[in-house]
Write a protein that holds these residues in place. Structure first.
Motif, PDB file in Angstrom:
ATOM      1  N   SER A  70       4.481  -8.472  -5.150  1.00  0.00           N
ATOM      2  CA  SER A  70       5.594  -8.557  -4.008  1.00  0.00           C
ATOM      3  C   SER A  70       6.709  -9.448  -4.030  1.00  0.00           C
ATOM      4  N   ASP A 174       6.536 -10.851   5.199  1.00  0.00           N
ATOM      5  CA  ASP A 174       5.595 -11.015   4.031  1.00  0.00           C
ATOM      6  C   ASP A 174       4.095 -11.390   4.404  1.00  0.00           C
ATOM      7  N   TYR A 177      -1.829 -11.511   3.288  1.00  0.00           N
ATOM      8  CA  TYR A 177      -2.918 -12.265   3.715  1.00  0.00           C
ATOM      9  C   TYR A 177      -3.659 -11.878   4.784  1.00  0.00           C
ATOM     10  N   SER A 203       1.105  -7.291  -0.944  1.00  0.00           N
ATOM     11  CA  SER A 203       0.300  -7.547  -2.287  1.00  0.00           C
ATOM     12  C   SER A 203      -1.084  -7.132  -2.431  1.00  0.00           C
ATOM     13  N   THR A 205      -2.311  -8.809  -4.908  1.00  0.00           N
ATOM     14  CA  THR A 205      -2.893  -9.973  -5.461  1.00  0.00           C
ATOM     15  C   THR A 205      -4.008 -10.714  -4.866  1.00  0.00           C
ATOM     16  N   LYS A 206      -4.283 -10.803  -3.425  1.00  0.00           N
ATOM     17  CA  LYS A 206      -4.998 -11.528  -2.837  1.00  0.00           C
ATOM     18  C   LYS A 206      -6.378 -10.528  -2.382  1.00  0.00           C
ATOM     19  N   ARG A 213      -0.506  -7.344 -11.030  1.00  0.00           N
ATOM     20  CA  ARG A 213       0.696  -7.728 -10.536  1.00  0.00           C
ATOM     21  C   ARG A 213       1.248  -6.236  -9.756  1.00  0.00           C
TER      22      ARG A 213
END
Ligand SMILES: Cc1ncc(COP(=O)(O)O)c(C=O)c1O
Length: 366
Positions: A70, A174, A177, A203, A205-206, A213
């Motif tokens: 992101s 953004d 989370y 994202s 990612t978390k 990615r």
């Protein structure tokens, strides 16, 4: 040498990576759509993944742009939005350190608006707009903010969206989370409240794994094609093997159960960290207890300089990220960000005890 218990990196620990499910998803992707997985796509990314994301957010798939993480989406948005006209971008103070770097790289003139326990101080934002006029963009991390852990209160979300509509600026939401909430009610997203005034990004990612990615932006209908063209001009298409595997992972029903597991582990780590900070940090240290996410942000008492103490903490095996990194202007000398995401609870106690000792000795000699 002291054992290493780093509180620096906002990443999941290896036991919070879905290794088996992802192995199967990669195999599934290679079985079911090898030519998609191994080919270029457009700048928009994997069609199946776009549709899955669009369904979760209740938007048209044409508005979803999947990127290589992101942060890449943030860079594309900033490059496209700031190419002409005003370049003033307001961020929270503190905010995610890499977002400041990325925005500046795109030519933004970045300034900070304070954050308190309820997130961005919207009155301070309104006062800034009175003084300087409307910014081009306002970048906000609404849930369990990196680094402060604070969540933007519901009334402030409404007020922020109202300000954007009145003054004609765009909000960048953004939210990597938001799904990792273990306390309190999920609040309406800025995208839900603000529609076309908001570019929302998130994202995997978390919630799945940083090494994939894969991130995405949901852009207003008019902006999405420009972002896709910009992405295409930059790298033709994002990594299709990653996105194809992730699409298979999500379609296979793995996403929600794994997020649930990660959330429970993070809650335990956060509780361990808060308990350890209460016990071991010098009296007068304060923090906002996060309702989710990865971080605790501590303001230490007057006399502590977290930039100066970082070397000592690193030598003792308990590095943190110093507060000053998270501000657009000089600030944050007494603050530090502690990531609990990558450290098992028993090590959190030991590491925070060590770090608390360093802060207390610094205060005693200040
Ligand atoms: C607020 C925020 N945005 C974006 C990112 C990075 O996301 P990605 O790995 O998808 O680039 C992070 C990671 O720490 C983050 O905290």
């Amino acid at each position: 040498m002291a054992s290493q218990i780093p509180f620096t990196r906002g990443v999941p620990s290896s036991d919070l990576l879905p290794v088996d499910a992802m192995r199967e998803a990669v195999e599934q992707a290679m079985r079911s759509e090898p030519t998609t997985a191994l080919a270029y796509a457009t700048g928009a990314g994997h069609e199946g993944l776009r549709a899955w994301i669009a369904g979760r957010h209740g938007v048209e798939p044409s508005r979803v742009v999947c990127t290589n993480g992101s942060l890449q989406a943030l860079l594309f948005v900033a490059e496209v939005e700031l190419a002409e006209g005003p370049r003033r971008v307001l961020v929270e103070a503190p905010t995610y350190d890499r977002a400041i770097l990325v925005l500046r790289r795109a030519g933004a003139d970045v300034a900070g608006i304070p954050v308190d326990g309820d997130g961005l101080d919207v009155d301070a934002l309104a006062a800034d707009i009175e003084r300087h006029g409307a910014p081009a963009l306002v970048y906000v991390i609404p849930n369990f903010q990196n680094p402060s852990g604070a969540t933007l209160a519901a009334d402030r979300r409404h007020r922020l969206v109202e300000l954007a509509r009145t003054h004609g600026f765009t909000i960048i939401e953004d939210d990597p989370y938001g799904l990792l909430r273990w306390r309190g009610e999920m609040l309406p997203s800025l995208l839900e409240l603000g529609g076309e005034s908001v570019i929302s990004m998130s994202s995997f990612t978390k919630t799945v794994a940083p090494g994939l990615r894969v991130g995405y932006a949901i852009a207003p209908g008019e902006l999405a094609p420009r972002l896709i063209r910009h992405a295409n001009d930059t790298y033709i298409s994002p990594s299709m093997l990653s996105q194809s595997a992730l699409a298979a992972y999500c379609a296979g029903g793995n996403f929600e159960p794994w997020v649930g597991q990660a959330r429970a582990a993070l809650q335990e780590r956060c509780a361990a960290m808060c308990e350890a900070v209460d016990e071991h940090f010098p009296a007068g240290s304060t923090y906002v207890r996060p309702d989710g996410g990865y971080f605790v942000w501590v303001d230490a008492p007057e006399g502590v300089d977290t930039t100066r103490l970082l070397g000592e903490a690193t030598a003792a095996g308990v590095p943190y990220v110093k507060g000053a990194d998270f501000f657009a202007e000089p600030a944050g000398e007494r603050s530090l960000r502690l990531a609990f995401s990558a450290v098992p609870p028993d090590q959190i106690h030991e590491g925070i005890a060590r770090l608390g000792g360093i802060l207390s000795s610094a205060l005693a000699t200040a």
